[in-house]
Design an enzyme around this catalytic site. Structure first.
Site, PDB file in Angstrom:
ATOM      1  NE  ARG A   1      -0.791  63.802  67.500  1.00 33.96           N
ATOM      2  CZ  ARG A   1       0.323  63.792  68.360  1.00 33.96           C
ATOM      3  NH1 ARG A   1      -0.200  63.509  69.714  1.00 33.96           N
ATOM      4  NH2 ARG A   1       0.945  63.793  67.489  1.00 33.96           N
TER       5      ARG A   1
ATOM      6  CB  THR B   1       3.218  59.893  61.078  1.00 37.92           C
ATOM      7  OG1 THR B   1       4.439  59.384  62.359  1.00 37.92           O
ATOM      8  CG2 THR B   1       1.825  58.770  61.505  1.00 37.92           C
TER       9      THR B   1
ATOM     10  CG  ASP C   1       6.999  68.038  63.171  1.00 34.13           C
ATOM     11  OD1 ASP C   1       7.874  67.115  62.554  1.00 34.13           O
ATOM     12  OD2 ASP C   1       8.025  68.687  63.986  1.00 34.13           O
TER      13      ASP C   1
ATOM     14  N   GLY D   1       2.738  55.553  67.858  1.00 28.74           N
ATOM     15  CA  GLY D   1       1.945  56.450  68.927  1.00 28.74           C
ATOM     16  C   GLY D   1       0.779  57.952  68.479  1.00 28.74           C
TER      17      GLY D   1
HETATM   18  P1  ITT Z   1       6.912  60.607  62.263  1.00 32.18           P
HETATM   19  O1  ITT Z   1       7.769  62.076  62.013  1.00 32.18           O
HETATM   20  O2  ITT Z   1       7.808  60.167  61.842  1.00 32.18           O
HETATM   21  O3  ITT Z   1       5.678  61.497  62.782  1.00 32.18           O
HETATM   22  P2  ITT Z   1       8.263  61.677  64.733  1.00 32.18           P
HETATM   23  O4  ITT Z   1       8.020  60.358  66.391  1.00 32.18           O
HETATM   24  O5  ITT Z   1       9.525  61.371  64.506  1.00 32.18           O
HETATM   25  O6  ITT Z   1       7.525  60.575  64.119  1.00 32.18           O
HETATM   26  P3  ITT Z   1       7.692  64.252  65.666  1.00 32.18           P
HETATM   27  O7  ITT Z   1       9.258  64.307  64.398  1.00 32.18           O
HETATM   28  O8  ITT Z   1       7.015  64.459  65.371  1.00 32.18           O
HETATM   29  O9  ITT Z   1       7.952  62.684  64.745  1.00 32.18           O
HETATM   30  O10 ITT Z   1       8.382  64.029  67.094  1.00 32.18           O
HETATM   31  C1  ITT Z   1       7.626  64.310  67.999  1.00 32.18           C
HETATM   32  C2  ITT Z   1       8.292  63.220  69.280  1.00 32.18           C
HETATM   33  O11 ITT Z   1       7.052  64.807  70.457  1.00 32.18           O
HETATM   34  C3  ITT Z   1       8.432  62.589  70.125  1.00 32.18           C
HETATM   35  O12 ITT Z   1       9.350  61.981  70.064  1.00 32.18           O
HETATM   36  C4  ITT Z   1       6.756  62.037  70.106  1.00 32.18           C
HETATM   37  O13 ITT Z   1       7.723  61.197  71.029  1.00 32.18           O
HETATM   38  C5  ITT Z   1       5.896  63.480  70.977  1.00 32.18           C
HETATM   39  N1  ITT Z   1       5.035  63.208  71.039  1.00 32.18           N
HETATM   40  C6  ITT Z   1       4.909  63.602  70.525  1.00 32.18           C
HETATM   41  N2  ITT Z   1       3.302  64.356  70.275  1.00 32.18           N
HETATM   42  C7  ITT Z   1       2.677  63.859  71.841  1.00 32.18           C
HETATM   43  C8  ITT Z   1       2.049  63.298  72.912  1.00 32.18           C
HETATM   44  O14 ITT Z   1       0.845  63.101  72.040  1.00 32.18           O
HETATM   45  N3  ITT Z   1       2.557  62.790  73.822  1.00 32.18           N
HETATM   46  C9  ITT Z   1       3.561  62.199  74.479  1.00 32.18           C
HETATM   47  N4  ITT Z   1       4.282  62.353  73.138  1.00 32.18           N
HETATM   48  C10 ITT Z   1       4.033  63.276  72.202  1.00 32.18           C
END
Ligand code: ITT
Length: 203
Positions: free
Chosen positions: A187, A7, A68, A11
């Protein structure tokens, strides 16, 4: 087991450190290997978690874990869903617009929608691959029910947390202490499911 965590989201990295520390599983972030993230072309959270984990395992030669996740809003037909990270991006662009722009767009899209119709959930899929050609990936999924607030509340968490109200407590995800968030979150649930499978596999 030496595990690379696929990742680039700081966060998520912080939450994985909090969640995996007590489980005794050490990991290194993909950034430590100078490897770029792959394009997320999957239709489901599980597709994208598998694609990210396989990419990281192939580039590093190590076991890899990927997350994801995203937000599914009922009044928006399930959007932003797997596109949550790119929700406010210009059409055709894959650059990440950042949390603040994504949250602004979400609040704009929901302007005038009554509280009772603002139901939503976070979803998360976590994949653990022992190697890039592992034929039996471990997959854990989790879901967290709530509602989208009309304005941000709280200073903790990341991403959409300040506008996501936990259905059980009525507090925003950004108002929960991190241990409380992990106990309820998509998560936390997905990771507990993966770790249970891992323990069963090594028994
Ligand atoms: P990686 O793919 O590198 O892991 P990313 O930010 O692109 O990073 P995702 O494609 O999985 O990750 O997108 C997840 C989205 O959902 C992203 O906008 C996060 O901020 C949001 N998100 C996921 N879990 C969250 C949480 O626990 N609290 C707030 N927002 C979350």
């Amino acid at each position: 087991m030496r595990v690379v965590l696929a990742t680039g989201n700081l966060g998520k990295l912080r939450e994985f450190a909090e969640l995996l520390g007590p489980a005794g599983l050490e990991f290194e972030p993909l950034s430590a290997f100078g490897v770029e993230s792959p394009e997320e072309t999957g239709l489901t959270f599980a597709d994208n978690a598998l694609l990210k984990a396989r990419h990281a395992a192939a580039r590093t030669g190590l076991a890899a874990m990927a997350d994801d996740s995203g937000l599914e809003v009922d009044a928006l037909g399930g959007a932003p869903g797997v596109r949550s990270a790119r929700y406010a991006a210009a059409p055709g662009s894959d650059a990440s617009p950042g949390d603040a722009a994504n949250v602004d767009k979400l609040l704009r899209e929901l302007q005038g929608v009554a509280p009772a119709r603002r139901t939503a959930r976070f979803r998360c899929a976590i994949v653990l691959l022992r190697s890039a050609d592992d034929p039996a990936p471990l997959l854990g999924e989790g879901c967290w029910e709530g509602r989208i607030l009309e304005a941000p509340r709280g200073r903790g968490g990341f991403g959409y947390d300040p506008v996501f109200e936990d259905a059980a407590s009525g507090r925003s995800a950004a108002e929960l202490a991190s241990a409380e968030k992990h106990a309820r979150s998509h998560r936390g649930a997905a990771l507990r499911a993966v770790l249970a499978q891992l323990r069963a596999a090594v028994r």
